[in-house]
Design a protein around this motif. Structure first.
Motif, short mmCIF file in Angstrom:
data_model
loop_
_atom_site.label_atom_id
_atom_site.label_comp_id
_atom_site.label_asym_id
_atom_site.label_seq_id
_atom_site.Cartn_x
_atom_site.Cartn_y
_atom_site.Cartn_z
N GLU A 40 0.83 -1.20 0.00
CA GLU A 40 0.00 0.00 0.00
C GLU A 40 0.87 1.25 0.00
N GLU A 41 1.94 1.24 0.79
CA GLU A 41 2.85 2.38 0.85
C GLU A 41 3.55 2.57 -0.50
N ALA A 42 3.83 1.48 -1.20
CA ALA A 42 4.51 1.57 -2.49
C ALA A 42 3.64 2.33 -3.49
N ARG A 43 2.36 2.11 -3.44
CA ARG A 43 1.45 2.85 -4.34
C ARG A 43 1.48 4.34 -4.03
N LYS A 44 1.56 4.67 -2.74
CA LYS A 44 1.65 6.08 -2.34
C LYS A 44 2.97 6.70 -2.80
N VAL A 45 4.06 5.94 -2.66
CA VAL A 45 5.37 6.43 -3.10
C VAL A 45 5.36 6.66 -4.60
N LEU A 46 4.76 5.74 -5.33
CA LEU A 46 4.67 5.87 -6.79
C LEU A 46 3.85 7.09 -7.17
N ALA A 47 2.74 7.31 -6.48
CA ALA A 47 1.91 8.49 -6.76
C ALA A 47 2.66 9.78 -6.42
N ASP A 48 3.38 9.78 -5.32
CA ASP A 48 4.18 10.96 -4.95
C ASP A 48 5.27 11.23 -5.99
N ALA A 49 5.91 10.18 -6.46
CA ALA A 49 6.96 10.33 -7.47
C ALA A 49 6.38 10.90 -8.76
N GLU A 50 5.19 10.44 -9.12
CA GLU A 50 4.54 10.97 -10.34
C GLU A 50 4.20 12.45 -10.18
N LYS A 51 3.77 12.85 -8.99
CA LYS A 51 3.48 14.27 -8.73
C LYS A 51 4.75 15.11 -8.84
N ILE A 52 5.84 14.59 -8.33
CA ILE A 52 7.11 15.32 -8.40
C ILE A 52 7.55 15.48 -9.85
N VAL A 53 7.37 14.42 -10.64
CA VAL A 53 7.72 14.49 -12.06
C VAL A 53 6.88 15.55 -12.76
N GLU A 54 5.58 15.58 -12.48
CA GLU A 54 4.70 16.59 -13.08
C GLU A 54 5.11 17.99 -12.67
N LYS A 55 5.47 18.16 -11.42
CA LYS A 55 5.89 19.48 -10.94
C LYS A 55 7.19 19.90 -11.63
N ARG A 56 8.11 18.97 -11.76
CA ARG A 56 9.37 19.30 -12.43
C ARG A 56 9.16 19.62 -13.89
N LYS A 57 8.21 18.95 -14.53
CA LYS A 57 7.93 19.24 -15.93
C LYS A 57 7.34 20.63 -16.10
N SER A 58 6.51 21.03 -15.11
CA SER A 58 5.86 22.33 -15.24
C SER A 58 6.79 23.50 -14.91
N GLU A 59 7.86 23.23 -14.15
CA GLU A 59 8.81 24.28 -13.81
C GLU A 59 9.81 24.44 -14.95
N ALA A 60 10.22 25.65 -15.16
CA ALA A 60 11.21 25.92 -16.20
C ALA A 60 12.58 25.95 -15.55
N TYR A 61 13.46 25.15 -16.10
CA TYR A 61 14.84 25.13 -15.61
C TYR A 61 15.73 25.80 -16.66
N TYR A 62 16.45 26.76 -16.22
CA TYR A 62 17.36 27.45 -17.12
C TYR A 62 18.79 27.26 -16.64
N GLN A 63 19.63 27.00 -17.56
CA GLN A 63 21.03 26.84 -17.21
C GLN A 63 21.78 28.00 -17.82
N VAL A 64 22.46 28.75 -17.00
CA VAL A 64 23.20 29.92 -17.47
C VAL A 64 24.64 29.53 -17.69
N ASN A 65 25.12 29.80 -18.90
CA ASN A 65 26.52 29.52 -19.22
C ASN A 65 27.35 30.74 -18.86
N THR A 66 28.32 30.53 -18.01
CA THR A 66 29.19 31.66 -17.64
C THR A 66 30.61 31.33 -17.96
#
Length: 168
Positions: free
Chosen positions: A142-168
């Motif tokens: 049961e906990e594994a399903r919760k972990v999987l759901a949490d991981a999917e939420k984190i992936v969605e959040k990371r996809k929605s955030e814009a990551y910019y890498q600045v070259n210096t």
């Protein structure tokens, strides 16, 4: 009939109660020792025989006090050990749920053979090294399903955030 044992949490509570009672006894005994020392100092010249008796009593109380202080330290060590066992049990259960989440995710889609073999090896090695009772294995699913759901939420959040890498 076999006597049912206490859980680790109940044992931890008993140890904490014992430490509190012991601290109260130590405090009262320390007050008594202070009083005896005061009486000894006040009466050493006036009543030498009484002072000698008070000094002997004080010495006996100090020996008892040392034993009580030692016992208090031992109970503190036991409390720390029990807490560690409880926390390690929680960590093992949490780790098991993450390992089960890996298996659940692996079962939902096909991976490359080398990654699939690696994940199978991680899964089997975990359970070879960590022996979990069946009751925990059921809860881990049961906990594994919760972990999987949490991981999917984190992936969605990371996809929605814009990551910019600045070259210096």
């Amino acid at each position: 009939m076999k006597k049912k044992g206490k859980s680790l949490a109940e044992l931890l509570i008993d140890v904490r109660i014992a430490r509190n009672k012991l601290r109260n006894i130590i405090s009262r005994m320390q007050n008594k020792l202070d009083t005896y020392n005061y009486v000894f100092m006040r009466n050493v010249s006036s009543f030498p025989h009484l002072s000698k008796m008070v000094a002997k009593e004080s010495e006996l109380l100090e020996n008892v006090m040392n034993n009580l202080l030692t016992l208090e330290v031992i109970l503190e060590i036991l409390e720390i050990k029990i807490e560690t066992i409880i926390y390690i049990g929680n960590i093992v259960t949490s780790a098991a749920s993450v390992v089960e989440a890996i298996r659940l995710l692996k079962d939902t889609f096909h991976l490359t053979p080398d990654i699939s073999v690696l994940l199978d090896d991680i899964y089997s090695s975990f359970y070879v090294n960590v022996n979990l009772p069946k009751e925990i294995k059921i809860n881990v699913q049961e906990e594994a399903r919760k972990v999987l759901a949490d991981a999917e939420k984190i992936v969605e959040k990371r996809k929605s955030e814009a990551y910019y890498q600045v070259n210096t």
